[in-house]
Design an enzyme around this catalytic site. Structure first.
Site, short mmCIF file in Angstrom:
data_model
loop_
_atom_site.label_atom_id
_atom_site.label_comp_id
_atom_site.label_asym_id
_atom_site.label_seq_id
_atom_site.Cartn_x
_atom_site.Cartn_y
_atom_site.Cartn_z
N ASP A 67 0.81 -1.22 0.00
CA ASP A 67 0.00 0.00 0.00
C ASP A 67 0.85 1.27 0.00
OD1 ASP A 67 0.98 -0.32 2.59
OD2 ASP A 67 -0.96 -0.85 3.44
N ASN A 136 -7.32 -2.80 14.18
CA ASN A 136 -8.73 -3.09 13.87
C ASN A 136 -8.86 -4.32 12.97
OD1 ASN A 136 -7.77 -2.14 11.48
ND2 ASN A 136 -9.16 -0.40 11.31
N HIS A 138 -7.05 -4.81 10.13
CA HIS A 138 -6.79 -4.58 8.71
C HIS A 138 -5.49 -5.24 8.26
CE1 HIS A 138 -4.68 -0.42 9.50
NE2 HIS A 138 -3.75 -1.30 9.24
N GLU A 143 -9.58 -1.93 5.29
CA GLU A 143 -10.23 -1.64 6.57
C GLU A 143 -11.45 -2.55 6.79
OE1 GLU A 143 -8.56 0.05 8.51
OE2 GLU A 143 -8.30 2.15 8.02
C1 GLP Z 1 -0.43 0.15 8.66
C2 GLP Z 1 -0.12 -0.52 7.29
C3 GLP Z 1 -0.25 -2.03 7.38
C4 GLP Z 1 0.47 -2.47 8.65
C5 GLP Z 1 -0.35 -2.04 9.85
C6 GLP Z 1 0.30 -2.35 11.20
O1 GLP Z 1 -1.50 1.00 8.61
N1 GLP Z 1 -0.90 -0.06 6.21
O2 GLP Z 1 0.28 -2.64 6.21
O3 GLP Z 1 0.60 -3.86 8.67
O4 GLP Z 1 -0.75 -0.70 9.75
O5 GLP Z 1 1.25 -1.40 11.55
P1 GLP Z 1 2.31 -1.62 12.71
O6 GLP Z 1 3.20 -2.71 12.22
O7 GLP Z 1 3.03 -0.31 12.81
O8 GLP Z 1 1.55 -1.99 13.93
#
Ligand code: GLP
Length: 237
Positions: A67, A136, A138, A143
């Protein structure tokens, strides 16, 4: 789902690095799907270190990122382009034209999503898709409520996601409202999926992802449907 229980972030990252390196070394033209966020930071450090000290080459590797935010210049230090360059790509021998990240600055975002799908079809399938997990539920930026049959598309970020990601920005208001993300159907086409989840704040959601009925309200629960998923976590499931 295969669950590998580890004791901490370091062990999770080491185990993940082992699996990524196996893929890189065993497949002639490996294709990796890669996430951003704080979860894979140490994994990327370990890959860089192995490249530098053991001379493991990444020159035949191709990568697809999950993304990117809409509207951030690629050299802005909050863009996922910048994150990936800083943490991984600029330290490896991976050719620039092997790296695919959605262009969140494309004038025509619909066209950009379609083009990204075409690249994945041409170069893929992804051999190993590494995933983090949002609080959440995702994956990528899919989402809660995202249809399981979505392919690469534009999303509006949930409030809880903007809040969780605000730590990388000056304030929550600076977090872009839109992003481009690989869709769930696209993610599920990877041959193997590696889900990395660490820390107590994700315990409740991870238990739901693994044990509760599959639902579009918890995007990562769709992984129950995939035949080759490995979860590495320090959470007691
Ligand atoms: C972000 C990214 C995801 C990621 C997630 C967890 O928003 N778009 O690809 O896996 O949130 O983030 P973190 O690893 O900082 O907890």
């Amino acid at each position: 789902m295969k669950i590998i229980k580890v004791n901490n972030y370091e062990q999770m990252s080491q185990k993940a690095a082992e699996i990524v390196l196996e893929t890189v070394q065993e497949i002639a033209q490996p294709v990796l799907g890669l996430p951003t966020g704080s979860t894979p930071e140490r994994l990327y450090e370990l890959l860089v270190r192995t490249h530098q000290t053991e001379h493991v080459s990444f020159k035949n590797v191709r990568t697809f990122n999950l993304d990117e935010y809409v509207g951030l210049p690629v050299d802005s230090d909050q863009s996922y382009h910048y994150f990936m360059n800083e943490h991984l790509f600029r330290h490896l021998d991976i050719p620039e034209n092997h790296i695919y990240i959605p262009n969140g600055q494309a004038e025509n975002l619909e066209q950009e999503c379609a083009a990204y799908e075409t690249y994945i079809k041409q170069v893929g399938p992804v051999d190993l898709q590494v995933l983090g997990l949002g609080v959440n539920g995702h994956i990528g930026f899919n989402e809660p409520g995202t249809r399981f049959n979505e392919r690469t598309h534009i999303v509006e970020l949930e409030d809880s996601t903007s809040e969780a990601n605000a730590r990388f920005f000056k304030s929550k208001e600076d977090v872009p409202k839109l992003a481009v993300t690989m869709g769930i159907e696209t993610i599920l086409e990877a041959k193997r999926i590696l889900l990395l989840v660490q820390g107590e704040k994700k315990a409740e959601i991870l238990r739901k992802v693994i044990h509760e009925e599959m639902t579009e309200d918890i995007p990562a629960s769709v992984l129950q449907r995939h035949a080759n998923v490995t979860v590495i976590t320090d959470i007691e499931i």
